[in-house]
Design an enzyme around this catalytic site. Structure first.
Site, short mmCIF file in Angstrom:
data_model
loop_
_atom_site.label_atom_id
_atom_site.label_comp_id
_atom_site.label_asym_id
_atom_site.label_seq_id
_atom_site.Cartn_x
_atom_site.Cartn_y
_atom_site.Cartn_z
N LYS A 259 23.62 -18.61 34.04
CA LYS A 259 24.50 -19.71 34.46
C LYS A 259 24.67 -20.72 33.34
O LYS A 259 23.69 -21.31 32.87
CB LYS A 259 23.92 -20.40 35.71
CG LYS A 259 24.68 -21.69 36.13
CD LYS A 259 24.08 -22.31 37.38
CE LYS A 259 24.73 -23.66 37.69
NZ LYS A 259 24.17 -24.32 38.89
N LYS A 271 28.00 -35.60 42.61
CA LYS A 271 26.57 -35.87 42.82
C LYS A 271 26.30 -37.37 42.78
O LYS A 271 27.06 -38.12 42.18
CB LYS A 271 25.75 -35.19 41.70
CG LYS A 271 25.71 -33.68 41.76
CD LYS A 271 24.81 -33.13 40.67
CE LYS A 271 24.74 -31.60 40.73
NZ LYS A 271 24.08 -31.10 41.95
N ASP A 282 22.00 -27.80 33.27
CA ASP A 282 22.51 -26.77 34.17
C ASP A 282 23.04 -25.55 33.40
O ASP A 282 23.50 -24.59 34.00
CB ASP A 282 23.61 -27.36 35.07
CG ASP A 282 23.63 -26.74 36.45
OD1 ASP A 282 22.62 -26.13 36.85
OD2 ASP A 282 24.68 -26.85 37.12
N GLU A 343 28.79 -24.52 42.41
CA GLU A 343 29.64 -23.89 41.40
C GLU A 343 28.95 -22.74 40.66
O GLU A 343 29.61 -21.83 40.17
CB GLU A 343 30.10 -24.94 40.39
CG GLU A 343 29.13 -25.28 39.24
CD GLU A 343 27.82 -25.90 39.71
OE1 GLU A 343 27.79 -26.46 40.83
OE2 GLU A 343 26.81 -25.82 38.98
N ARG A 345 27.07 -20.24 41.67
CA ARG A 345 27.25 -18.93 42.30
C ARG A 345 28.66 -18.40 42.05
O ARG A 345 28.87 -17.20 41.99
CB ARG A 345 26.95 -19.04 43.80
CG ARG A 345 27.84 -20.04 44.51
CD ARG A 345 27.30 -20.42 45.88
NE ARG A 345 26.13 -21.29 45.79
CZ ARG A 345 25.43 -21.70 46.83
NH1 ARG A 345 25.77 -21.31 48.05
NH2 ARG A 345 24.39 -22.49 46.68
N1 BES Z 1 22.88 -27.28 39.47
C1 BES Z 1 22.70 -27.53 40.86
C2 BES Z 1 21.29 -27.22 41.34
C3 BES Z 1 20.18 -28.08 40.80
C4 BES Z 1 19.88 -29.28 41.40
C5 BES Z 1 19.40 -27.64 39.74
C6 BES Z 1 18.83 -30.04 40.92
C7 BES Z 1 18.35 -28.40 39.26
C8 BES Z 1 18.06 -29.60 39.86
C9 BES Z 1 23.68 -26.68 41.69
O1 BES Z 1 24.89 -26.43 41.10
C10 BES Z 1 23.92 -27.39 42.96
O2 BES Z 1 24.50 -28.44 42.92
N2 BES Z 1 23.47 -26.81 44.07
C11 BES Z 1 23.65 -27.37 45.36
C12 BES Z 1 24.19 -26.28 46.25
C13 BES Z 1 24.68 -26.80 47.57
C14 BES Z 1 25.92 -27.63 47.37
C15 BES Z 1 24.97 -25.59 48.45
C16 BES Z 1 22.28 -27.85 45.85
O3 BES Z 1 21.29 -27.17 45.62
O4 BES Z 1 22.24 -28.92 46.44
ZN ZN Z 2 24.93 -26.45 39.07
MN MN Z 3 26.28 -27.97 41.44
#
Ligand code: BES
Ligand code: ZN
Ligand code: MN
Length: 492
Positions: A259, A271, A282, A343, A345
């Site tokens: 990724k 966010k 990321d 994003e 996935r």
């Molecule tokens: N990059 C983030 C996940 C992440 C969060 C990695 C904190 C490291 C630290 C990912 O893209 C994301 O935002 N995931 C969301 C998914 C949700 C919207 C289904 C999450 O985990 O909240």
């Molecule tokens: Zn992300």
């Molecule tokens: Mn994200």
């Protein structure tokens, strides 16, 4: 850094510092440790009795060496997880890190008796990684020359082979490369800059291909394009093939897919401001696969390995993807984007479809995919999902040998229903409950060959300095991927 295998006993080794792990079984001081203690005139026993030795995980004490030929003893607490590659890698990293900035160029490292080649490879990688400093990436370094000092030579007491150490040193250099890529800021390392970094691997004999948006359009990569459309810097699909990719004799080919979100603002599903800056990390999955590819190209160029890094910025620009948009994946599925922050996935889905079209028979993807992974596992443990499970066993075993801590999670297809929608074949984000498992279930819709998904959200970077690593990128998954590729080539 030079690493050299030397014969014991440790009491006879001359260096500036001798590092000695104190394991759990040393509550009664095991015989090999007691022997060293006797040779030192009781220096270890004195340090312990006096309370200088701190029995906390990863704690270190630099103490007087008594009658030994070394200047100081570095006592390393190893009371938590048992022995083996994970322990060896961390002990070595803690030891060299503790000596950063010290006038101790020669470290003798004794892992005590009985550690094998694999543990010493992991130790060598850890020793090199322990000297890593990220503040050399940008601008003026304020360190004085003295502060820039680090261990120059590690005498590996009792290491069974020099070859194992040389391999570990190369892996350590790969970890440093991966950390450098992942630590770079988002205004510097954008998708095209990652492509430029990848092209440098041509010097290692790799073939590098970079797909730009018009090509992605022709190929139907609607998911990558959708995520990238709100950013000023357009996406890239970065592809690195080792020489062995085209000459694979039995036809088995491994694709590692990382990724590469150079910055994840969340997009329009933006966010919170707090800690948003961490989201430059990321792209850690992409950094890991690029660094692993370079390392394997140097160690075993005939490995049938391809690294694929879908690179995007997830930004809320005027043309950004909207919640509710329906996009078409390269595999033909219609995806309703209910949350633009899910994003990773999306870009992985198209990248994996593409990897299969290129001939991958086995896929491993690595991603900072879910906050839930970090919440559940913390900084030490990466989690993985496998289909079929025996391919997962191979990935898990490689990680273990490499000194990384991976834990398998269930790929529960029962959750597929939570992605149903009347408007498309699938939505990209379900409810919060089970979101770690559900993210893998989403990905599973876009792969048909044996596949493992590794979530490194918690392990990819540290928010503060640790005894075993600096603040920032950790290089998670680099060593595991290298070991997996080498095993894959050997048919293990
Ligand atoms: N990059 C983030 C996940 C992440 C969060 C990695 C904190 C490291 C630290 C990912 O893209 C994301 O935002 N995931 C969301 C998914 C949700 C919207 C289904 C999450 O985990 O909240
Ligand atoms: Zn992300
Ligand atoms: Mn994200």
């Amino acid at each position: 850094m030079r690493l050299r295998a030397v014969d014991g006993p440790p009491a006879a080794v001359d260096a500036d510092v001798l590092a000695v792990p104190i394991y759990r079984e040393d509550a009664e001081m095991a015989a090999d440790l007691a022997e060293l203690d006797a040779a030192s005139g009781g220096a270890i026993r004195r340090a312990i009795d006096w309370g200088e030795f701190n029995p906390l995980e990863h704690a270190v004490s630099l103490v007087d060496a008594g009658d030994l030929p070394v200047d100081r003893l570095l006592l390393l607490n190893a009371a938590g997880r048992g022995r083996g590659a994970w322990r060896a890698r961390r002990l070595a990293a803690v030891a060299t890190r503790r000596l950063n900035g010290r006038n101790a160029p020669r470290l003798a490292l004794w892992l005590r008796d009985g550690e094998d080649d694999g543990a010493w490879t992991a130790a060598a990688a850890g020793a090199v990684a322990g000297t890593y400093r990220s503040h050399g990436i940008y601008g003026r370094v304020r360190d004085t020359d003295a502060m820039k000092r680090s261990v120059e030579e590690v005498l590996c007491v009792g290491a069974p082979s020099q070859e194992a150490l040389d391999r570990g040193a190369e892996i350590g250099a790969g970890i440093a490369f991966g950390r450098d890529l992942a630590n770079r800021s988002a205004n510097d390392l954008n998708p095209e800059e990652m492509a430029r970094e990848a092209r440098a691997l041509e010097a290692d004999g790799c073939t590098v291909e970079v797909l730009e948006p018009d090509e992605m359009e022709r190929l139907g990569m609607g998911l990558i394009l959708g995520v990238g459309q709100g950013a000023a810097h357009p996406p890239r699909l970065v592809v690195i093939k080792l020489p062995g990719w085209d000459t694979a004799s039995d036809g088995d080919r491994l694709a590692i897919v990382g990724k590469g979100v150079c910055f994840d603002s969340g997009g329009l599903s933006i966010k919170p401001a707090e800690n948003m800056g961490d989201m430059k990390h990321d792209k850690s999955g992409a950094a890991a696969v690029v660094a692993a590819a370079r390392t394997v190209a140097r160690l075993a160029p005939d490995t049938p390995l391809m690294a694929v890094a879908p690179m995007v910025e997830n930004m809320p620009g005027g043309n950004a993807q909207r919640p509710g948009d329906v996009v078409r994946a390269m595999n033909g599925m219609a995806v309703e984007v209910t949350n633009t922050d899910a994003e990773g996935r999306l870009i992985l889905a198209d990248a994996m479809t593409w990897a299969e079209r290129e001939g991958a028979t086995h896929i491993v993807d690595v991603a900072t995919l879910t906050g839930a992974q970090a919440v559940a596992f913390g900084e030490h443990i990466s989690s993985y999902f496998a289909r079929p499970r025996d391919w997962g066993d191979r990935v898990g075993a490689a990680a273990e040998r490499a000194g990384e801590w991976f834990w398998e999670m269930p790929l529960a297809v029962e959750y597929r229903a939570s992605y149903d929608t009347p408007h498309a074949d699938i939505v990209n984000s379900g409810t919060r409950d089970g979101s770690l498992i559900k993210s893998a279930v989403f990905l599973s819709e876009f792969v048909t060959v044996p596949w493992v998904h590794v979530d490194i959200a918690g392990t990819a970077y540290h928010s503060a300095e640790k005894p075993y690593g600096p603040k920032g990128a950790s290089g998670a998954a680099v060593a595991a991927l290298v070991q997996l590729a080498l095993d894959f080539r050997d048919g293990v």
